[in-house]
Enzyme design. Structure first.
Site, PDB file in Angstrom:
ATOM      1  N   SER A 103      -9.460   1.462   2.562  1.00  0.00           N
ATOM      2  CA  SER A 103      -8.506   2.319   1.897  1.00  0.00           C
ATOM      3  C   SER A 103      -7.391   1.560   1.163  1.00  0.00           C
ATOM      4  O   SER A 103      -6.642   2.160   0.403  1.00  0.00           O
ATOM      5  CB  SER A 103      -7.871   3.265   2.922  1.00  0.00           C
ATOM      6  OG  SER A 103      -7.116   2.547   3.889  1.00  0.00           O
ATOM      7  N   SER A 104      -7.299   0.257   1.361  1.00  0.00           N
ATOM      8  CA  SER A 104      -6.286  -0.538   0.636  1.00  0.00           C
ATOM      9  C   SER A 104      -6.849  -0.981  -0.713  1.00  0.00           C
ATOM     10  O   SER A 104      -6.648  -2.115  -1.142  1.00  0.00           O
ATOM     11  CB  SER A 104      -5.875  -1.760   1.463  1.00  0.00           C
ATOM     12  OG  SER A 104      -5.504  -1.403   2.773  1.00  0.00           O
ATOM     13  N   ILE A 135      -7.854   0.504   9.734  1.00  0.00           N
ATOM     14  CA  ILE A 135      -8.248   1.258  10.925  1.00  0.00           C
ATOM     15  C   ILE A 135      -9.754   1.222  11.138  1.00  0.00           C
ATOM     16  O   ILE A 135     -10.250   1.501  12.225  1.00  0.00           O
ATOM     17  CB  ILE A 135      -7.751   2.718  10.864  1.00  0.00           C
ATOM     18  CG1 ILE A 135      -7.875   3.387  12.242  1.00  0.00           C
ATOM     19  CG2 ILE A 135      -8.506   3.517   9.804  1.00  0.00           C
ATOM     20  CD1 ILE A 135      -7.247   4.743  12.332  1.00  0.00           C
ATOM     21  N   GLY A 136     -10.515   0.866  10.092  1.00  0.00           N
ATOM     22  CA  GLY A 136     -11.962   0.778  10.225  1.00  0.00           C
ATOM     23  C   GLY A 136     -12.563  -0.214   9.243  1.00  0.00           C
ATOM     24  O   GLY A 136     -13.771  -0.241   9.025  1.00  0.00           O
ATOM     25  N   GLY A 137     -11.666  -1.019   8.638  1.00  0.00           N
ATOM     26  CA  GLY A 137     -12.105  -1.997   7.636  1.00  0.00           C
ATOM     27  C   GLY A 137     -11.282  -1.935   6.368  1.00  0.00           C
ATOM     28  O   GLY A 137     -11.614  -2.564   5.363  1.00  0.00           O
ATOM     29  N   SER A 138     -10.163  -1.208   6.398  1.00  0.00           N
ATOM     30  CA  SER A 138      -9.427  -0.878   5.180  1.00  0.00           C
ATOM     31  C   SER A 138      -8.727  -2.044   4.491  1.00  0.00           C
ATOM     32  O   SER A 138      -8.313  -1.920   3.343  1.00  0.00           O
ATOM     33  CB  SER A 138      -8.393   0.213   5.475  1.00  0.00           C
ATOM     34  OG  SER A 138      -9.047   1.389   5.881  1.00  0.00           O
ATOM     35  N   LYS A 165       0.841  -1.196   0.000  1.00  0.00           N
ATOM     36  CA  LYS A 165       0.000   0.000   0.000  1.00  0.00           C
ATOM     37  C   LYS A 165       0.883   1.255   0.000  1.00  0.00           C
ATOM     38  O   LYS A 165       1.951   1.272   0.621  1.00  0.00           O
ATOM     39  CB  LYS A 165      -0.889  -0.048   1.246  1.00  0.00           C
ATOM     40  CG  LYS A 165      -2.004   0.963   1.298  1.00  0.00           C
ATOM     41  CD  LYS A 165      -2.874   0.683   2.513  1.00  0.00           C
ATOM     42  CE  LYS A 165      -4.003   1.678   2.656  1.00  0.00           C
ATOM     43  NZ  LYS A 165      -4.851   1.366   3.829  1.00  0.00           N
TER      44      LYS A 165
END
Length: 586
Positions: free
Chosen positions: A224-225, A245-248, A149
């Site tokens: 985000s990934s 951090i929240g599902g990334s 990433k």
């Protein structure tokens, strides 16, 4: 008297004209400065785009040169191998690292052309090949091409997070996870796209553009990934590193039909990875693997949890991979839930979750209904803690940038004065209480004392959740994932479905996703009648976001207690095996 009045009026008129002129000049100056600033930003971004394009052209030439010298290489056969099969052939010498690397670079170039998932190819991968030949010992990832990433630190490269101000900040050394990958024999060959500032499940930023889904280009790759998800889902990489951090990690893996694993925070080193919100440590961010199958995730975790990582980052507890737990055949006590009481999932998600439940029961496991406590409270607490400074740190990151359209609502919320948020929340409460509460949660803390109270509330919620878990004597949990992939442009306006992923970041539980099926025509027909829990703007927006999803992958989520990562991976492997057998029978 009349002449005197006329003179006074003339003087006032002149003053007004002067004030108006000054005002116009001031406004023109402000807009002129903004125009110059935006022009400067665009020039910087254009320079970066040319640099990344040059890296792609260089790798195209390197691939062409390789094939001229090695005309008999069967790239298709190499790309079809699983990671376990590939590592076996690399270890015994029946495949060379050069053949594998250039096969994947060639495929990554092709995938990137249609999906825009790679931010740059790492030109030193050829130097890595040379160093690999000189090593006497072959690590467990010997010769395996790995993508990372974009904000995972890499020496002599900038970790931008899609933000212009970081383009000139070059990393002085590799992040710990990159050092460990190289030590274990991997060849890091590409970096992949992210959302601007990392806080969106739509992978898009003004520097590198928008990444789309390998199964349907009208859909996003999530985030985000998302660059990793798209590249691996499209076949251009066999294994990569994301962050969560929240599902990334889980969101793009699910959207792109592959497997992803979020370890317990700090089980894998995060040193040298640029954070999305500097200084925020209450919600733990973690690095983790993304791959085509669970075996690859397991192999990568075994390789990462090694002496080299523990030596380089002493803050990581020296806990090696526990093979005994992972390989156990003892039946599991599995808690499950079809919905979390905060946001109703897609009709297809409920279907595949229940199918998976029945498969696990038929295999001898005990499935026990579980109700996650107070998910709405957990959702609001997550954002309240993440934006504990009222979003000011995030707002600072946006100031010197052209804000990506998918982040406009987030940026607007960060820049909005708290008094306006309070008024807006108050107005919306009688009509849309769920949206009102979410806006209120973005207020952050008014003092350090109140911030600490929020962190105490988080600890108390973690205890409450664990108590419910212990009452049922559970080993693991099976639950829905967010999905299927959203239509482009919707994720930035719709964060509520993330209640299914961010819950386990708040709890710091290891969690992973496994693809188990796809959206059917029947699911799509049932979606037409979707009203959600509240039939509010979020429910209506979600319906539009996921429509047109026939054939898109659906995944389930597997969860374990902190530091029981191997137990989570064991459930993931069991789900993958049973689901694969079911699909073979159909």
């Amino acid at each position: 008297m009349r002449d005197k009045l006329t003179g006074i009026l003339s003087e006032h008129l002149l003053e007004c004209k002067l004030l108006a002129t000054v005002g116009c000049l001031l406004v023109a100056s402000i807009y002129g400065l903004r125009w110059r600033k935006r022009g400067h930003i665009r020039r910087i971004m254009e320079k970066e785009r040319k640099r990344t394009e040059a890296s792609m052209q260089f790798m195209k030439q390197a691939v062409e040169k390789f094939h001229k010298l090695n005309p008999g290489v069967d790239s298709g056969a190499i790309l079809s191998l699983t990671l376990l099969e590939l590592t076996e052939k690399l270890q015994d010498g029946s495949l060379s690292p050069e053949c594998v690397l250039y096969s994947y670079v060639e495929k990554a170039l092709e995938v990137n052309t249609s999906l825009n998932c790679v931010t740059e190819f790492l030109l030193d991968c050829e130097a890595q090949l040379k160093e690999l030949r000189e090593k006497e010992e072959k690590g467990p990832l010997y010769g395996v091409p790995v993508s990372i990433k974009e904000h995972v630190g890499y020496k002599d490269h900038s970790s931008t997070c899609g933000l212009v101000q970081y383009l000139d900040e070059v990393e002085e050394e590799d992040s710990v996870i990159v050092k460990v990958l190289k030590k274990q024999g991997a060849i890091v060959f590409a970096r992949t796209n992210v959302p601007q500032a990392l806080l969106c499940h739509e992978t898009s930023n003004p520097i590198y553009g928008h990444t789309v889904n390998p199964h349907n280009r009208a859909k996003g790759a999530s985030g985000s990934s998302g660059g990793e998800g798209a590249l691996i889902g499209g076949g251009g990489s066999i294994f990569g590193i994301g962050t969560d951090i929240g599902g990334s990690i889980r969101l793009p893996s699910s959207s792109c039909g592959i497997s992803g694993f979020k370890p317990t925070s700090n089980r894998v080193s995060y040193h040298g990875v640029r954070p999305c919100i500097d200084g925020m440590t209450a919600v733990g961010t973690c690095s983790g693997p993304i791959a085509r199958d669970v075996d690859a995730l397991v192999l990568s975790m075994k390789a990462l949890l090694c002496d080299e990582m523990f030596r380089l980052d002493p803050s990581v507890p020296p806990i090696y991979f526990n093979e005994k737990i992972y390989s156990s055949t003892k039946p599991l006590r599995i808690g499950y839930y079809e919905e979390d009481g905060y946001f109703q999932p897609h009709p297809g998600m409920r279907r595949v979750l229940l199918q998976t439940k029945h498969l696990l029961e038929d295999a001898g496991h005990k499935l026990i209904p579980f109700k996650p406590p107070r998910v709405e409270f957990a959702y609001e607490l997550f954002w309240k803690t993440l934006l504990g400074d009222k979003g000011e740190t995030l707002a600072d990151k946006f100031k010197n940038n052209i804000i990506d359209p998918n982040l406009e609502e987030t940026a607007r919320l960060c820049f909005m004065p708290n008094v306006v948020k309070r008024i807006l929340s108050y107005i919306l409460w009688p009509i849309y209480p769920r949206i009102s509460s979410a806006i209120y949660s973005s207020l952050g803390a008014r003092s350090v004392k109140l911030l600490w109270k929020d962190q105490i509330a988080m600890q108390e919620y973690q205890t409450e959740f664990l108590t419910e878990w212990r009452k049922l004597n559970l080993d693991v949990i099976l639950c829905p994932m967010v999905g299927p992939a959203f239509n482009i442009g919707y994720p930035g306006r719709l964060t509520a479905p993330l209640s299914y992923t961010l819950l386990f970041n708040l709890l710091n539980y290891p969690a992973g996703v496994v693809p188990v099926g796809s959206v059917t025509a029947e699911d799509e027909e049932e979606l037409k009648h979707y009203r959600g829990y509240s039939n509010d703007p979020w429910d209506k927006l979600y319906k539009k976001a996921v429509e047109g999803g026939v054939g898109l992958p659906l995944s389930v989520q597997c969860v374990a207690l902190p530091h029981q990562d191997e137990q989570c991976l064991r459930l993931m492997k069991e789900v993958e095996t049973l689901s694969g057998r079911r699909q073979e029978r159909q």
